[in-house]
Write an enzyme that holds these catalytic residues in place. Structure first.
Site, short mmCIF file in Angstrom:
data_model
loop_
_atom_site.label_atom_id
_atom_site.label_comp_id
_atom_site.label_asym_id
_atom_site.label_seq_id
_atom_site.Cartn_x
_atom_site.Cartn_y
_atom_site.Cartn_z
N SER A 39 12.04 -19.15 -16.63
CA SER A 39 12.09 -17.72 -16.36
C SER A 39 12.95 -17.43 -15.13
O SER A 39 14.09 -17.90 -15.04
CB SER A 39 10.67 -17.19 -16.20
OG SER A 39 10.63 -15.80 -16.32
N ASP A 45 10.73 -15.91 -27.91
CA ASP A 45 10.69 -15.25 -26.61
C ASP A 45 11.44 -13.93 -26.73
O ASP A 45 12.45 -13.83 -27.43
CB ASP A 45 11.34 -16.14 -25.54
CG ASP A 45 11.17 -15.59 -24.13
OD1 ASP A 45 10.39 -14.64 -23.94
OD2 ASP A 45 11.83 -16.12 -23.22
N HIS A 97 8.10 -17.82 -24.50
CA HIS A 97 8.66 -17.97 -23.16
C HIS A 97 8.24 -19.28 -22.50
O HIS A 97 8.97 -19.85 -21.70
CB HIS A 97 8.20 -16.79 -22.31
CG HIS A 97 8.91 -16.62 -21.02
ND1 HIS A 97 10.25 -16.29 -20.93
CD2 HIS A 97 8.48 -16.73 -19.74
CE1 HIS A 97 10.60 -16.17 -19.67
NE2 HIS A 97 9.55 -16.46 -18.92
#
Length: 473
Positions: free
Chosen positions: A178, A389, A449
């Protein structure tokens, strides 16, 4: 245009957080342990070490190193070390990455079957300062840019590596998730410069970017079209979302990064409304229903760092057998007791609310150039992305990949993909990969994610390939 009330709420949130941080300066929270910068600990058998490094006066980073029991001594393939950088910004690597994703133990303190410790030693750092167990003695010392965070991390690496020949022999691979990807590429460049200047005794093996926020423009532009393709948003929602995404593009072109951060919040809220609360971390689910879930009611009122962290907080609540305690209780309870060196008035996550507001001016700044710089320096770069994601979508990752100026990009893009399977089960396709020279891309199927959580088997195989980890005979 987006609803002005949402825009105002975003600014009010940042302002209120800033005012709270000013009040905190007046509180007598400062650590009672005067020598916290030099504090260190570890297990009796030496398999774990942890401690603090004072990276700047009154700014302290906490680190935790695990030595793998699967180490293979092979002179031709030195055993690697992985540095894990969490997202947010403000997510705790020591808490979330370690116990939530890839460390040796889960939140039940039970062994993790697919721990990355099987392929490398693991170094977790609570970065930037004020994250997790890391802390500042003056709130003005929190970082405001990716580069400042990378400078602090480089200082930490100098403290750990320059006097340790064992670490120096182990190539370091920087893995990130991220927002941590922005930290990873800036750290990679900072580390290379320090190595070239003779200031850092370290072998940089490569940088791996997992679902990484490298180009906010490309990701935010991908959200609504992707959701329209999978029937999650209407044409009305698509058109309104695209309007804000275009606004973000213009703001970034003009260098109005804080305005772009506000618009990011507007776009998230609008997409939540028109998708009936899609989960930004796995678009197959409603927000709050995915295996790595957040609180649906509160999620839309949180900033990016809080949303990211709340996924793991809820995961800790769901999985922990310790009387259903949250991750915060877990870290400030048995883990703090084990570590012993945490200053009396420092709590895990106690200063976390300072990080995102301080970095609001850098949150939307792209870091594509840093990826190009790493490739030009012949540093191995790996991009891996979860198929489902949304917030750091694969479509967005492919879009910024195509913006690289790397002179081998055309050859890379002409390569076909290779399917990947979990060992012992060569039936179900788990991923695809493509590589050329010092760039590789992994498409991880049915992962959102948090790739190490949602596809642990193929993730571990990928790690072994990236780090060239020697295997036992």
């Amino acid at each position: 245009m987006a609803d002005r009330s949402v825009h105002s709420q975003s600014r009010i949130f940042l302002l209120s957080t800033f005012l709270v941080s000013l009040l905190l300066v007046q509180l007598p929270w400062r650590p009672s342990l005067a020598s916290a910068a030099d504090a260190a600990g570890g297990t009796d058998d030496g398999s774990e070490q942890w401690g603090y490094v004072e990276v700047r006066p009154k700014a302290h980073l906490f680190w935790w190193l695990y030595k793998s029991p699967n180490r293979v001594d092979d002179p031709s393939k030195p055993w690697p070390t992985i540095l894990w950088l969490q997202g947010g910004p403000g997510g705790s690597g020591v808490g979330f990455g370690n116990f939530g994703e890839l460390g040796p133990l889960d939140y039940n303190l039970e062994p993790r079957n697919f721990t990355w410790l099987k392929k490398a030693d693991l170094l977790f750092v609570d970065s930037p300062v004020a994250t997790g167990f890391s802390y500042v003695e003056d709130n003005s010392l929190v970082v405001r840019t990716d580069v400042e965070a990378a400078t602090d991390l480089t200082t930490l690496l100098k403290a750990l590596y320059n006097g340790n020949q064992a670490l120096q022999k182990s190539p370091l691979y920087i893995f990130a998730e991220s927002y941590g990807g922005k930290f990873a590429v800036t750290l990679g460049i900072s580390a290379v410069r320090a190595i070239e200047a003779g200031e850092l005794k370290l072998r940089l093996g490569g940088v791996a970017l997992g679902d990484s926020w490298i180009s906010p423009e490309d990701f935010t532009s991908s959200w609504a079209p992707l959701l329209k393709q999978v029937s999650r948003i209407s044409n009305i929602g698509l058109n309104k979302s695209n309007s804000i995404a275009l606004q973000i593009k213009h703001q970034l072109a003009e260098g109005k990064y804080e305005d772009a951060t506000d618009s990011f919040g507007e776009l998230e809220n609008l997409i939540s409304d028109y998708s009936n609360n899609v989960d930004f971390y796995n678009f197959l689910y409603d927000d709050g229903d995915s295996p790595v879930a957040a609180n649906k009611a509160a999620g839309r009122r949180k900033n990016a760092a809080e949303k990211y962290s709340s996924k793991f907080l809820r995961m800790g609540q769901r999985s922990s057998s310790l009387a259903q305690k949250s991750t915060s209780d877990f870290m400030n309870g048995p883990i703090r007791k084990k570590l012993k060196i945490i200053p009396e008035n420092v709590t895990w996550g106690g200063q976390g609310g300072l990080v995102f507001p301080a970095m609001a001016g850098d949150f939307m700044r792209p870091r594509i150039q840093e990826v190009d710089d790493l490739l030009a320096k012949n540093v191995s770069v790996t991009i891996y992305n979860g198929q489902v994601d949304l917030i750091c979508s694969t479509n967005g990752a492919e879009a910024w990949l195509n913006k690289l100026k790397w002179d081998e990009l055309e050859e890379f893009l002409s390569m076909d993909r290779t399917p990947l399977y979990c060992k012992g089960e060569n039936v179900t396709t788990k991923a695809f990969t493509s590589s050329h020279r010092n760039l590789a891309f992994y498409w991880i199927l049915l992962a959102g994610h948090f790739v190490p959580v949602e596809q642990p088997c193929i993730s571990l195989q990928m790690v072994g390939t990236i780090t060239q980890s020697p295997s036992r005979a």
